[in-house]
Scaffold this active site. Structure first.
Site, PDB file in Angstrom:
ATOM      1  CG  ASP A  43      -1.841   1.182   1.289  1.00  0.00           C
ATOM      2  OD1 ASP A  43      -2.915   1.066   0.673  1.00  0.00           O
ATOM      3  OD2 ASP A  43      -1.502   2.217   1.895  1.00  0.00           O
ATOM      4  CE  LYS A  73      -3.811   4.643   0.468  1.00  0.00           C
ATOM      5  NZ  LYS A  73      -2.410   4.557   0.919  1.00  0.00           N
ATOM      6  CG  HIS A 106      -4.825   9.654   0.255  1.00  0.00           C
ATOM      7  ND1 HIS A 106      -3.484   9.586  -0.013  1.00  0.00           N
ATOM      8  CD2 HIS A 106      -4.957   9.261   1.546  1.00  0.00           C
ATOM      9  CE1 HIS A 106      -2.840   9.179   1.080  1.00  0.00           C
ATOM     10  NE2 HIS A 106      -3.713   8.977   2.028  1.00  0.00           N
TER      11      HIS A 106
HETATM   12  P1  NDP Z   1       0.899   1.350  11.946  1.00  0.00           P
HETATM   13  O1  NDP Z   1      -0.325   1.461  12.756  1.00  0.00           O
HETATM   14  O2  NDP Z   1       1.107   0.180  11.064  1.00  0.00           O
HETATM   15  O3  NDP Z   1       2.170   1.514  12.901  1.00  0.00           O
HETATM   16  C1  NDP Z   1       3.455   1.741  12.401  1.00  0.00           C
HETATM   17  C2  NDP Z   1       4.358   2.193  13.539  1.00  0.00           C
HETATM   18  O4  NDP Z   1       4.473   1.140  14.499  1.00  0.00           O
HETATM   19  C3  NDP Z   1       5.747   2.527  13.087  1.00  0.00           C
HETATM   20  O5  NDP Z   1       6.258   3.519  13.945  1.00  0.00           O
HETATM   21  C4  NDP Z   1       6.492   1.210  13.286  1.00  0.00           C
HETATM   22  O6  NDP Z   1       7.871   1.457  13.530  1.00  0.00           O
HETATM   23  C5  NDP Z   1       5.815   0.658  14.517  1.00  0.00           C
HETATM   24  N1  NDP Z   1       5.741  -0.824  14.482  1.00  0.00           N
HETATM   25  C6  NDP Z   1       5.360  -1.595  13.441  1.00  0.00           C
HETATM   26  N2  NDP Z   1       5.346  -2.891  13.768  1.00  0.00           N
HETATM   27  C7  NDP Z   1       5.749  -2.963  15.057  1.00  0.00           C
HETATM   28  C8  NDP Z   1       5.951  -4.039  15.948  1.00  0.00           C
HETATM   29  N3  NDP Z   1       5.736  -5.286  15.562  1.00  0.00           N
HETATM   30  N4  NDP Z   1       6.374  -3.746  17.208  1.00  0.00           N
HETATM   31  C9  NDP Z   1       6.588  -2.474  17.606  1.00  0.00           C
HETATM   32  N5  NDP Z   1       6.392  -1.404  16.789  1.00  0.00           N
HETATM   33  C10 NDP Z   1       5.989  -1.639  15.530  1.00  0.00           C
HETATM   34  O7  NDP Z   1       1.070   2.726  11.163  1.00  0.00           O
HETATM   35  P2  NDP Z   1       0.655   3.584   9.942  1.00  0.00           P
HETATM   36  O8  NDP Z   1      -0.026   4.752  10.529  1.00  0.00           O
HETATM   37  O9  NDP Z   1       1.838   3.773   9.083  1.00  0.00           O
HETATM   38  O10 NDP Z   1      -0.446   2.759   9.130  1.00  0.00           O
HETATM   39  C11 NDP Z   1      -0.141   1.668   8.331  1.00  0.00           C
HETATM   40  C12 NDP Z   1      -0.359   1.948   6.852  1.00  0.00           C
HETATM   41  O11 NDP Z   1      -1.705   2.334   6.573  1.00  0.00           O
HETATM   42  C13 NDP Z   1       0.434   3.148   6.314  1.00  0.00           C
HETATM   43  O12 NDP Z   1       1.806   2.875   6.206  1.00  0.00           O
HETATM   44  C14 NDP Z   1      -0.279   3.418   5.024  1.00  0.00           C
HETATM   45  O13 NDP Z   1       0.084   2.489   4.028  1.00  0.00           O
HETATM   46  C15 NDP Z   1      -1.719   3.251   5.486  1.00  0.00           C
HETATM   47  N6  NDP Z   1      -2.286   4.555   5.919  1.00  0.00           N
HETATM   48  C16 NDP Z   1      -3.232   5.138   5.130  1.00  0.00           C
HETATM   49  C17 NDP Z   1      -3.785   6.353   5.458  1.00  0.00           C
HETATM   50  C18 NDP Z   1      -4.833   6.928   4.593  1.00  0.00           C
HETATM   51  O14 NDP Z   1      -5.175   8.117   4.769  1.00  0.00           O
HETATM   52  N7  NDP Z   1      -5.369   6.203   3.656  1.00  0.00           N
HETATM   53  C19 NDP Z   1      -3.356   7.096   6.652  1.00  0.00           C
HETATM   54  C20 NDP Z   1      -2.391   6.383   7.461  1.00  0.00           C
HETATM   55  C21 NDP Z   1      -1.896   5.166   7.093  1.00  0.00           C
HETATM   56  P3  NDP Z   1       9.040   1.133  12.467  1.00  0.00           P
HETATM   57  O15 NDP Z   1       8.533   1.432  11.094  1.00  0.00           O
HETATM   58  O16 NDP Z   1      10.114   2.085  12.900  1.00  0.00           O
HETATM   59  O17 NDP Z   1       9.414  -0.300  12.649  1.00  0.00           O
END
Ligand code: NDP
Length: 280
Positions: A43, A73, A106
């Site tokens: 994504d 998006k 988006h």
């Molecule tokens: P998530 O809810 O997936 O959380 C990601 C965060 O958690 C990062 O800081 C990551 O750190 C940390 N993390 C991930 N896995 C673990 C784990 N197993 N243990 C501890 N910490 C962890 O975040 P997002 O808000 O990025 O949402 C996911 C995806 O959804 C986005 O990347 C995007 O593709 C989509 N999205 C879409 C939106 C929209 O408007 N359509 C808005 C927001 C998100 P690190 O990366 O440093 O490991």
């Protein structure tokens, strides 16, 4: 595990998120690592500014394009017929692919269009361009993101093709039950973005207690909860061991009592943004 969309295509239930993943080596490598470790769904979005590297990561994985489900998006400055046509072309070029599996509007009501009350027209026009891209084979399925029922009702008045998905903020911390119910009623799959609350729900004590019981991490339990709710779930990480961990969610099942307990964890972390109050 796959879920059938109303377009007839299947979507892998766990997708790999790339928001805030820096363009270049980090995006390239994290996408490659995700794919070689089992993910088959990526994504991204034009506004993440990492489409080029995401495309390179896909190639570097050595996995065939047709085995990967790829979503991007439309950004808020392209809500018009011509704007969307151009944006689709730009994303295809940056990702260096012949087609997109899924293309989403988006946000439903970008601030500029909200201010002059043209957001409905913007969505209808962009949607027409997206429908044409489906007809010409550039896109397989089309959908929306951050749409509330009133935005969807407006779009459905003119849409010839129904949205296949609505990608919204969904985690135990904010379960958006009214939006999920609306999606369900209309045959639209709910995609859970920020399933870990962008990391903010992971220190919750109750979630960690449940995780301990299953011998899993809080992140794995949150992702599994989403799957058992029937959502497509999109965890993001740039950390190799977490990328692997977040996909290791198919060998356990959360029982009914614990699902109900997780349902009570509203507001333990980040909650959904109001799409009618964004500043972009
Ligand atoms: P998530 O809810 O997936 O959380 C990601 C965060 O958690 C990062 O800081 C990551 O750190 C940390 N993390 C991930 N896995 C673990 C784990 N197993 N243990 C501890 N910490 C962890 O975040 P997002 O808000 O990025 O949402 C996911 C995806 O959804 C986005 O990347 C995007 O593709 C989509 N999205 C879409 C939106 C929209 O408007 N359509 C808005 C927001 C998100 P690190 O990366 O440093 O490991």
């Amino acid at each position: 595990m796959k879920i059938k969309l109303n377009s007839g295509y299947e979507i892998p239930a766990v997708g790999f998120g790339t928001w805030q993943t820096p363009d270049g080596e980090i995006a390239r490598e994290s996408v490659r690592i995700a794919l070689v470790n089992g993910y088959r769904h990526i994504d991204t979005a034009a506004v993440y500014k990492n489409e080029k590297s995401v495309g390179e990561g896909i190639k570097a994985s050595g996995i065939a394009r047709d085995e990967i489900f790829l979503t991007t998006k439309l950004w808020n400055d392209k809500h018009s017929y011509e704007g969307a046509k151009e944006a689709i072309q730009t994303s295809l070029e940056k990702l260096d692919v012949d087609y997109l599996d899924l293309y989403l509007i988006h946000w439903p009501a970008p601030k500029a269009l909200r201010d002059n009350n043209t957001w409905e027209q913007g969505n209808a026009e962009a949607w027409r361009a997206m429908e044409e891209a489906v007809e010409s084979g550039l896109i397989r399925s089309i959908g929306v993101s951050n749409f509330m029922p009133h935005h969807l009702e407006s779009l459905l008045k003119t849409a010839k093709i129904k949205p296949a998905v609505n990608q919204i903020y969904l985690s135990p911390s904010d379960q958006q039950r009214d939006v999920v119910a609306f999606n369900h009623k209309h045959g639209i799959v709910s995609e859970a973005y920020s399933p870990l609350g962008t990391g903010t729900i992971l220190s919750d004590e109750k979630l960690n207690e449940i995780a301990l019981k299953y011998g899993k991490s809080a992140a794995q339990v949150a992702i599994r909860w989403s799957l058992q709710k029937g959502f497509v779930v999109l965890p993001k990480s740039v950390t190799p061991h977490r990328i692997v961990e977040n996909f290791d969610v198919f060998d356990f099942e959360i029982n009914e009592d614990d699902m109900a307990l997780i349902d009570t964890l509203e507001s333990i972390g980040k909650t959904a943004p109001n799409p009618d109050e964004t500043t972009y």
